[in-house]
Design a protein around this motif. Structure first.
Motif, PDB file in Angstrom:
ATOM      1  N   ASP A 134    -161.760  81.542 -33.083  1.00 11.13           N
ATOM      2  CA  ASP A 134    -161.188  82.630 -32.289  1.00 11.13           C
ATOM      3  C   ASP A 134    -162.000  83.918 -32.416  1.00 11.13           C
ATOM      4  OD1 ASP A 134    -159.991  82.539 -35.033  1.00 11.13           O
ATOM      5  OD2 ASP A 134    -159.146  84.453 -34.405  1.00 11.13           O
ATOM      6  N   ALA A 135    -162.882  84.001 -33.420  1.00 10.25           N
ATOM      7  CA  ALA A 135    -163.709  85.196 -33.610  1.00 10.25           C
ATOM      8  C   ALA A 135    -164.963  85.182 -32.739  1.00 10.25           C
ATOM      9  CB  ALA A 135    -164.096  85.347 -35.080  1.00 10.25           C
ATOM     10  N   MET A 136    -165.253  84.072 -32.069  1.00  8.73           N
ATOM     11  CA  MET A 136    -166.449  83.998 -31.240  1.00  8.73           C
ATOM     12  C   MET A 136    -166.349  84.910 -30.033  1.00  8.73           C
ATOM     13  SD  MET A 136    -167.616  79.995 -31.106  1.00  8.73           S
ATOM     14  CE  MET A 136    -166.036  79.408 -30.518  1.00  8.73           C
ATOM     15  N   SER A 137    -167.500  85.392 -29.586  1.00 13.96           N
ATOM     16  CA  SER A 137    -167.542  86.116 -28.324  1.00 13.96           C
ATOM     17  C   SER A 137    -167.208  85.167 -27.193  1.00 13.96           C
ATOM     18  CB  SER A 137    -168.933  86.712 -28.094  1.00 13.96           C
ATOM     19  OG  SER A 137    -169.878  85.690 -27.844  1.00 13.96           O
ATOM     20  N   ASN A 138    -166.891  85.711 -26.028  1.00 17.95           N
ATOM     21  CA  ASN A 138    -166.552  84.864 -24.900  1.00 17.95           C
ATOM     22  C   ASN A 138    -167.738  84.015 -24.471  1.00 17.95           C
ATOM     23  OD1 ASN A 138    -164.206  84.280 -23.211  1.00 17.95           O
ATOM     24  ND2 ASN A 138    -165.518  84.896 -21.507  1.00 17.95           N
ATOM     25  N   ALA A 139    -168.941  84.602 -24.503  1.00 14.96           N
ATOM     26  CA  ALA A 139    -170.135  83.844 -24.129  1.00 14.96           C
ATOM     27  C   ALA A 139    -170.372  82.689 -25.087  1.00 14.96           C
ATOM     28  CB  ALA A 139    -171.347  84.772 -24.093  1.00 14.96           C
ATOM     29  N   ALA A 140    -170.222  82.952 -26.389  1.00 11.81           N
ATOM     30  CA  ALA A 140    -170.419  81.899 -27.380  1.00 11.81           C
ATOM     31  C   ALA A 140    -169.358  80.815 -27.240  1.00 11.81           C
ATOM     32  CB  ALA A 140    -170.388  82.485 -28.786  1.00 11.81           C
ATOM     33  N   LEU A 141    -168.125  81.202 -26.983  1.00 12.34           N
ATOM     34  CA  LEU A 141    -167.052  80.228 -26.803  1.00 12.34           C
ATOM     35  C   LEU A 141    -167.349  79.319 -25.624  1.00 12.34           C
ATOM     36  CD1 LEU A 141    -164.241  79.108 -27.467  1.00 12.34           C
ATOM     37  CD2 LEU A 141    -163.279  80.884 -25.988  1.00 12.34           C
ATOM     38  N   ARG A 142    -167.840  79.885 -24.531  1.00 11.99           N
ATOM     39  CA  ARG A 142    -168.143  79.057 -23.359  1.00 11.99           C
ATOM     40  C   ARG A 142    -169.258  78.067 -23.680  1.00 11.99           C
ATOM     41  NH1 ARG A 142    -168.915  81.705 -17.493  1.00 11.99           N
ATOM     42  NH2 ARG A 142    -166.764  82.276 -18.034  1.00 11.99           N
ATOM     43  N   ILE A 143    -170.263  78.485 -24.445  1.00 12.67           N
ATOM     44  CA  ILE A 143    -171.337  77.576 -24.832  1.00 12.67           C
ATOM     45  C   ILE A 143    -170.782  76.423 -25.669  1.00 12.67           C
ATOM     46  CG2 ILE A 143    -173.364  77.374 -26.334  1.00 12.67           C
ATOM     47  CD1 ILE A 143    -174.174  80.183 -25.365  1.00 12.67           C
ATOM     48  N   VAL A 144    -169.989  76.753 -26.673  1.00 15.16           N
ATOM     49  CA  VAL A 144    -169.418  75.730 -27.546  1.00 15.16           C
ATOM     50  C   VAL A 144    -168.531  74.778 -26.756  1.00 15.16           C
ATOM     51  CG1 VAL A 144    -167.839  75.351 -29.466  1.00 15.16           C
ATOM     52  CG2 VAL A 144    -169.591  77.118 -29.641  1.00 15.16           C
ATOM     53  N   LEU A 145    -167.672  75.317 -25.906  1.00 15.31           N
ATOM     54  CA  LEU A 145    -166.771  74.487 -25.114  1.00 15.31           C
ATOM     55  C   LEU A 145    -167.557  73.549 -24.205  1.00 15.31           C
ATOM     56  CD1 LEU A 145    -163.919  73.753 -24.105  1.00 15.31           C
ATOM     57  CD2 LEU A 145    -164.091  75.694 -22.522  1.00 15.31           C
ATOM     58  N   THR A 146    -168.574  74.067 -23.531  1.00 14.74           N
ATOM     59  CA  THR A 146    -169.362  73.242 -22.622  1.00 14.74           C
ATOM     60  C   THR A 146    -170.115  72.157 -23.378  1.00 14.74           C
ATOM     61  OG1 THR A 146    -169.639  75.170 -21.168  1.00 14.74           O
ATOM     62  CG2 THR A 146    -171.082  73.288 -20.782  1.00 14.74           C
ATOM     63  N   HIS A 147    -170.678  72.516 -24.536  1.00 14.22           N
ATOM     64  CA  HIS A 147    -171.372  71.546 -25.386  1.00 14.22           C
ATOM     65  C   HIS A 147    -170.438  70.393 -25.754  1.00 14.22           C
ATOM     66  CE1 HIS A 147    -174.224  70.668 -28.886  1.00 14.22           C
ATOM     67  NE2 HIS A 147    -173.169  69.926 -29.148  1.00 14.22           N
ATOM     68  N   GLU A 148    -169.261  70.721 -26.254  1.00 14.41           N
ATOM     69  CA  GLU A 148    -168.329  69.670 -26.666  1.00 14.41           C
ATOM     70  C   GLU A 148    -167.801  68.886 -25.473  1.00 14.41           C
ATOM     71  OE1 GLU A 148    -168.272  68.799 -29.585  1.00 14.41           O
ATOM     72  OE2 GLU A 148    -169.167  70.578 -30.482  1.00 14.41           O
ATOM     73  N   LEU A 149    -167.640  69.556 -24.341  1.00 15.08           N
ATOM     74  CA  LEU A 149    -167.167  68.860 -23.150  1.00 15.08           C
ATOM     75  C   LEU A 149    -168.196  67.851 -22.661  1.00 15.08           C
ATOM     76  CD1 LEU A 149    -164.685  68.825 -21.276  1.00 15.08           C
ATOM     77  CD2 LEU A 149    -165.888  70.454 -19.802  1.00 15.08           C
ATOM     78  N   PHE A 150    -169.488  68.153 -22.845  1.00 20.54           N
ATOM     79  CA  PHE A 150    -170.497  67.151 -22.506  1.00 20.54           C
ATOM     80  C   PHE A 150    -170.342  65.922 -23.397  1.00 20.54           C
ATOM     81  CE2 PHE A 150    -174.461  65.034 -23.543  1.00 20.54           C
ATOM     82  CZ  PHE A 150    -174.793  64.540 -22.294  1.00 20.54           C
ATOM     83  N   HIS A 151    -170.186  66.118 -24.706  1.00 19.73           N
ATOM     84  CA  HIS A 151    -169.958  64.968 -25.584  1.00 19.73           C
ATOM     85  C   HIS A 151    -168.745  64.172 -25.126  1.00 19.73           C
ATOM     86  CE1 HIS A 151    -173.081  65.872 -28.384  1.00 19.73           C
ATOM     87  NE2 HIS A 151    -172.518  66.935 -28.918  1.00 19.73           N
ATOM     88  N   PHE A 152    -167.699  64.883 -24.742  1.00 19.64           N
ATOM     89  CA  PHE A 152    -166.475  64.252 -24.252  1.00 19.64           C
ATOM     90  C   PHE A 152    -166.789  63.400 -23.024  1.00 19.64           C
ATOM     91  CE2 PHE A 152    -162.473  64.008 -22.038  1.00 19.64           C
ATOM     92  CZ  PHE A 152    -161.487  64.043 -22.996  1.00 19.64           C
ATOM     93  N   ALA A 153    -167.534  63.963 -22.078  1.00 15.85           N
ATOM     94  CA  ALA A 153    -167.838  63.269 -20.827  1.00 15.85           C
ATOM     95  C   ALA A 153    -168.742  62.065 -21.054  1.00 15.85           C
ATOM     96  CB  ALA A 153    -168.487  64.238 -19.851  1.00 15.85           C
ATOM     97  N   ALA A 154    -169.702  62.201 -21.969  1.00 17.20           N
ATOM     98  CA  ALA A 154    -170.708  61.151 -22.184  1.00 17.20           C
ATOM     99  C   ALA A 154    -170.277  60.116 -23.201  1.00 17.20           C
ATOM    100  CB  ALA A 154    -172.023  61.793 -22.631  1.00 17.20           C
ATOM    101  N   ARG A 155    -169.100  60.270 -23.778  1.00 19.75           N
ATOM    102  CA  ARG A 155    -168.692  59.438 -24.914  1.00 19.75           C
ATOM    103  C   ARG A 155    -168.837  57.947 -24.632  1.00 19.75           C
ATOM    104  NH1 ARG A 155    -168.473  60.971 -29.637  1.00 19.75           N
ATOM    105  NH2 ARG A 155    -167.025  62.663 -29.216  1.00 19.75           N
ATOM    106  N   THR A 156    -168.328  57.467 -23.506  1.00 14.73           N
ATOM    107  CA  THR A 156    -168.329  56.021 -23.267  1.00 14.73           C
ATOM    108  C   THR A 156    -169.702  55.502 -22.859  1.00 14.73           C
ATOM    109  OG1 THR A 156    -167.594  56.332 -20.964  1.00 14.73           O
ATOM    110  CG2 THR A 156    -165.890  56.014 -22.643  1.00 14.73           C
ATOM    111  N   ASP A 157    -170.637  56.391 -22.590  1.00 13.29           N
ATOM    112  CA  ASP A 157    -172.003  55.990 -22.254  1.00 13.29           C
ATOM    113  C   ASP A 157    -172.972  56.276 -23.392  1.00 13.29           C
ATOM    114  OD1 ASP A 157    -171.645  55.090 -19.489  1.00 13.29           O
ATOM    115  OD2 ASP A 157    -171.118  57.171 -19.088  1.00 13.29           O
ATOM    116  N   THR A 158    -172.435  56.540 -24.586  1.00 12.14           N
ATOM    117  CA  THR A 158    -173.256  56.870 -25.753  1.00 12.14           C
ATOM    118  C   THR A 158    -173.012  55.839 -26.848  1.00 12.14           C
ATOM    119  OG1 THR A 158    -173.075  59.227 -25.224  1.00 12.14           O
ATOM    120  CG2 THR A 158    -173.804  58.655 -27.437  1.00 12.14           C
ATOM    121  N   ALA A 159    -174.074  55.212 -27.312  1.00  9.36           N
ATOM    122  CA  ALA A 159    -173.958  54.205 -28.360  1.00  9.36           C
ATOM    123  C   ALA A 159    -173.574  54.845 -29.690  1.00  9.36           C
ATOM    124  CB  ALA A 159    -175.280  53.446 -28.510  1.00  9.36           C
TER     125      ALA A 159
END
Length: 265
Positions: free
Chosen positions: A133-158
């Motif tokens: 919760d202490a992250m800046s808004n820009a940093a939060l968006r980066i982290v969220l997008t990064h993790e969302l990619f892992h979420f999206a790619a999960r079933t296509d990642t060995a």
């Protein structure tokens, strides 16, 4: 996973059309026409504030992931805010996880079970550390997008995919352009999975090198080729990077690395 802040870290025109709720049983948010988002708060008032900000940043995060990866991934997204370091370590690494191991991690995407053959994943969720919760808004968006990619790619990642490459591509999706305020640290060479193991400067530098490599490949060959390299080197039945590079990019790995060195200027 995003090491905090290593992102500095296993649909067009979208908009939120429902009010945030605070438990997986409540009515979810909708992002665009197809994706529902459940916000699960275990972090008290700070967690509630964090999830409010997550909700506001989800539309551009989904846009970024879909622009790179496409739209064929899970339509239900669960995001959890944790209330203690122990709780976060347990949700991120399982029972008995070392809290210190997760001390510089802002968020992680996890799943209970994955079946790459059937392209299914059960219990997928993005979990935020209590200090996120202490992250800046820009940093939060980066982290969220990064993790969302892992979420999206999960079933296509060995399961045994090279972790450094999965993290580098996730970082590229989250921040495709460099931050002018950041300076390069460490050698211009591929990291190893071992470099990403322990908290500290070595892990931070490994994330940066992995991100820089992914950015170079996208810049020289295009984002479509970077996506194909991910699937070839990280997907089920993947081949070694030294084999994947000529298959996808048409150059040998040593030549690619030499080009990366020149690209650095």
């Amino acid at each position: 996973m995003v090491a905090a802040l290593l992102a500095v870290e296993l649909i067009g025109g979208v908009g939120l059309v429902a009010e945030a709720r605070r438990s997986p049983q409540a009515a979810p948010l909708m992002v665009g026409e197809h994706r529902s988002v459940v916000l699960d708060n275990h972090g008290g008032r700070p967690g509630e504030q964090l999830l409010d900000r997550v909700a506001a940043n989800l539309p551009p995060a989904v846009d970024a992931v879909e622009a790179f990866w496409g739209t064929d991934w899970a339509h239900r997204i669960e995001v959890t805010a944790t209330g203690s370091d122990r709780q976060f370590a347990t949700l991120a690494g399982g029972d008995g996880a070392d809290v210190a191991q997760w001390s510089d991690v802002a968020a992680v995407a996890v799943a209970d079970r994955v079946d790459p053959d059937r392209r299914t994943a059960a219990g997928q969720r993005i979990v935020f550390a209590p200090g996120a919760d202490a992250m800046s808004n820009a940093a939060l968006r980066i982290v969220l997008t990064h993790e969302l990619f892992h979420f999206a790619a999960r079933t296509d990642t060995a399961i045994d995919a090279p972790r450094w490459l999965t993290e580098g591509v996730a970082d590229f999706v989250a921040r495709p352009a460099p931050d002018p305020a950041r300076t390069r640290t460490g050698p211009v060479e591929l990291p190893s999975d071992a470099d990403l193991t322990d908290p500290g400067p070595r892990r931070a530098q490994a994330y940066d090198r992995a991100w820089d490599f992914a950015r170079f490949v996208a810049d020289r060959f295009g984002t479509g080729r970077l996506r194909q390299l991910y699937l070839t080197a990280c997907g089920p039945g993947h081949v070694d990077l030294a084999v994947a590079v000529p298959l996808v990019l048409g150059v040998d790995l040593p030549d690619l690395l030499a080009g990366w060195q020149r690209w650095q200027g």
